[in-house]
Design a protein around this motif. Structure first.
Motif, PDB file in Angstrom:
ATOM      1  N   GLN A   1      71.728 -25.735  -6.625  1.00  0.00           N
ATOM      2  CA  GLN A   1      71.191 -24.590  -7.368  1.00  0.00           C
ATOM      3  C   GLN A   1      72.318 -23.761  -7.966  1.00  0.00           C
TER       4      GLN A   1
ATOM      5  N   GLU B   1      67.823 -36.456   2.800  1.00  0.00           N
ATOM      6  CA  GLU B   1      66.946 -35.641   1.952  1.00  0.00           C
ATOM      7  C   GLU B   1      66.017 -36.509   1.096  1.00  0.00           C
TER       8      GLU B   1
ATOM      9  N   SER C   1      58.450 -27.917   5.479  1.00  0.00           N
ATOM     10  CA  SER C   1      59.609 -27.388   6.192  1.00  0.00           C
ATOM     11  C   SER C   1      59.500 -27.757   7.659  1.00  0.00           C
TER      12      SER C   1
ATOM     13  N   GLU D   1      68.883 -30.436   8.894  1.00  0.00           N
ATOM     14  CA  GLU D   1      68.183 -29.412   8.111  1.00  0.00           C
ATOM     15  C   GLU D   1      69.179 -28.453   7.464  1.00  0.00           C
ATOM     16  N   LEU D   2      70.190 -28.037   8.207  1.00  0.00           N
ATOM     17  CA  LEU D   2      71.201 -27.136   7.650  1.00  0.00           C
ATOM     18  C   LEU D   2      71.996 -27.822   6.540  1.00  0.00           C
TER      19      LEU D   2
ATOM     20  N   ILE E   1      70.924 -30.288   4.582  1.00  0.00           N
ATOM     21  CA  ILE E   1      70.072 -30.417   3.397  1.00  0.00           C
ATOM     22  C   ILE E   1      69.974 -29.088   2.662  1.00  0.00           C
ATOM     23  N   ARG E   2      69.830 -28.000   3.411  1.00  0.00           N
ATOM     24  CA  ARG E   2      69.760 -26.673   2.771  1.00  0.00           C
ATOM     25  C   ARG E   2      71.056 -26.351   2.057  1.00  0.00           C
ATOM     26  N   SER E   3      72.186 -26.741   2.672  1.00  0.00           N
ATOM     27  CA  SER E   3      73.477 -26.488   2.040  1.00  0.00           C
ATOM     28  C   SER E   3      73.596 -27.250   0.724  1.00  0.00           C
ATOM     29  N   ARG E   4      73.127 -28.501   0.710  1.00  0.00           N
ATOM     30  CA  ARG E   4      73.163 -29.293  -0.520  1.00  0.00           C
ATOM     31  C   ARG E   4      72.276 -28.675  -1.595  1.00  0.00           C
ATOM     32  N   ARG E   5      71.110 -28.185  -1.189  1.00  0.00           N
ATOM     33  CA  ARG E   5      70.214 -27.559  -2.163  1.00  0.00           C
ATOM     34  C   ARG E   5      70.844 -26.309  -2.764  1.00  0.00           C
ATOM     35  N   ARG E   6      71.467 -25.494  -1.915  1.00  0.00           N
ATOM     36  CA  ARG E   6      72.104 -24.268  -2.430  1.00  0.00           C
ATOM     37  C   ARG E   6      73.250 -24.621  -3.378  1.00  0.00           C
TER      38      ARG E   6
END
Length: 507
Positions: free
Chosen positions: A500, A288, A161, A489-490, A492-497
């Motif tokens: 999921q 990512e 991270s 970073e935001l 990439i996190r949005s894509r992961r959420r």
């Protein structure tokens, strides 16, 4: 043009033999963990005493270029950078190898190194006078902001991270402060006599990258996993060449960043590679994928660290100011031959200089050709059982560390840092940010302290550090780098959420 006039001298009998042997030896030395380009050039300077000036400079210049490229072999296959310049190559090169793309990664390394190296030498040939003037404009304040720009990429280098990357980078900066204050000469954080000289970059680099890999291989062998970790795949060289040439933006970005960083005195290939890698990631449509085996990460870092080689000689040849630590050693070889940097060097010793530059240009092509051949032989390295590989790497690590300063304290520091990193990696911390902190810490501190000493004689610290065209450009780049890192970073996190959520709804 003078270069064309003296180009036949490059391919004359003795010079041609030195060119070929120097390229092959440099690639092999670069592939050995712990043998940095600086060390390789320093070790070969005594061999130039009985040579004429032209042959001696050709040997040192070719070794410089080829060791930087050769370091990619151990970086990709063993996860240990052959030189500090290859730190960024590990981040995607080794994951490519573990996913069955080792040959492909090695192809990209040597093709990119050749292309970037040619651009760097062309910069050296055509733009030496104006770029030398630009290098003179980098004082303590500008170099401080260059170091801070490097610090802004710490969070995205090889950790689980951004937060862990920043923590690891801060730890590396703290390690760089151990020893003596560079201005006042006072001791700091010296808990034992083994730390009185501080922590040198080579022992730290070897310890943080090599020792965890050695312990990992020993652990795997102990568990009975002594087979090949991955296999070398068959891949057409021309297919790799076509793909590499198709990545025009990545190649251009890496080469330009490397050429610019090479002009900055003392920066070196490690900063060039890491900055190019970071910028390539920022401009990528799929950031990512970086750190998981992204070819563009390898291409950008390797094109940058070899483009740095040629441009680092611009301030050295014209002003006597080396653009990298290895260029500083090369400057010593120049002076030993009775050649003194400056504008008169190109007029009074034109044959020597232009033959040397022609040989450096030819070396970029040769290191690409021989490097691609070495790629096909690298499968024999993979076949070595892990327990034997661990022993060989451990011996090279200890030898490489001890040979820098002939200090047992360096060996002890290397082992302690490496063992600590082995356990830290289990919790998502990577060695890349720590090494970058160790590299950038002294640059930032020394130039900050020098600037604070100089500033009162001018307009004060604030105007000194925050005004001037170069300072403003560098500060802007720092802000853009930080802002874009947060945005990426935001994103990439949005894509992961989103992924999921899609997976949960599908179930």
């Amino acid at each position: 043009m003078e270069l064309l006039t003296y180009l036949p001298e490059v391919f004359s009998g003795v010079n041609l033999v030195i060119l070929i042997l120097g390229t092959v030896v440099g690639l092999l030395l670069g592939a050995m963990p712990g043998v940095s380009p600086t060390m390789a050039v320093a070790l070969l300077i005594p061999f130039t005493f009985q040579m004429d000036a032209t042959s001696g400079l050709i040997l040192l210049g070719v070794i410089y270029a080829s060791t930087v490229a050769g370091g990619a072999v151990s970086a990709i296959l063993v996860n240990i950078p052959g030189a500090p310049a290859n730190i960024a190559t590990i981040l995607d090169g080794h994951p490519m190898a573990k996913s069955g793309r080792a040959t492909e990664a090695l192809h990209y390394c040597f093709i990119s190194s050749g292309i970037g190296g040619v651009l760097g030498v062309l910069v050296l040939i055509f733009f030496t006078p104006p770029l030398a003037e630009l290098a003179l404009r980098f004082g303590p304040s500008e170099l401080f902001w260059v170091a801070i720009l490097g610090v802004t990429v710490i969070g995205s280098l090889g950790s689980a991270s951004v937060l862990k990357g920043l923590i690891a980078g801060a730890f590396g900066i703290w390690i760089s402060l151990i020893g003596f204050n560079p201005i006042l000469g006072t001791e700091r954080f010296v808990f034992t006599s083994h730390l009185q000289g501080g922590v040198s970059i080579v022992p730290a680099l070897i310890g943080l990258f090599a020792i965890p890999q050695v312990l990992y291989m020993v652990e795997s062998a102990w568990r009975g996993q002594s087979g090949e970790e991955f296999r070398m795949e068959s891949r057409s060289i021309w297919r790799s060449v076509r793909y590499n040439l198709s990545r025009v933006r990545t190649l251009s970005l890496g080469s330009v960043v490397g050429a610019i960083v090479g002009l900055i005195p003392g920066a070196g290939g490690q900063i060039a590679g890491l900055l190019a890698y970071d910028q390539s990631k920022k401009f990528s449509k799929n950031p990512e994928n970086y750190g998981k085996g992204e070819a563009d990460g390898v291409i950008s870092s390797e094109s940058a660290n070899n483009a740095m080689v040629g441009s680092s000689l611009v301030p050295m040849l014209s002003l006597g100011i080396p653009g990298s630590p290895t260029a500083a050693v090369l400057l010593g070889g120049l002076l030993i031959q009775g050649l003194f940097p400056g504008p008169d060097l190109f007029t009074q010793h034109g044959q020597v200089v232009w033959t040397f530059l022609g040989a450096l240009l030819a070396a970029q092509i040769l290191l690409m050709v021989f490097g691609l051949y070495i790629s096909s032989l690298s499968r024999y390295v993979i076949r070595i059982p892990k327990q034997y590989m661990a022993g060989a790497v451990a011996v090279l690590a200890i030898f490489g560390t001890f040979s820098v300063q002939h200090s047992y304290s360096d060996v002890l520091v290397m082992l302690v840092l490496g063992t600590g990193m082995y356990f830290a990696m289990r919790y998502g911390f990577g060695p890349g940010p720590v090494v970058l902190g160790i590299i950038l810490g002294p640059i930032a501190e020394e130039n900050l302290l020098q600037g604070l000493i100089i500033a009162p004689a001018l307009d004060g610290p604030v105007p000194y550090f925050f005004t001037g065209t170069i300072n403003i450009v560098l500060i802007s780049l720092c802000l853009v780098s930080v802002g874009y890192s947060i945005y990426s970073e935001l994103k990439i996190r949005s894509r992961r959420r989103a992924a999921q959520s899609a997976e949960a709804s599908g179930k």
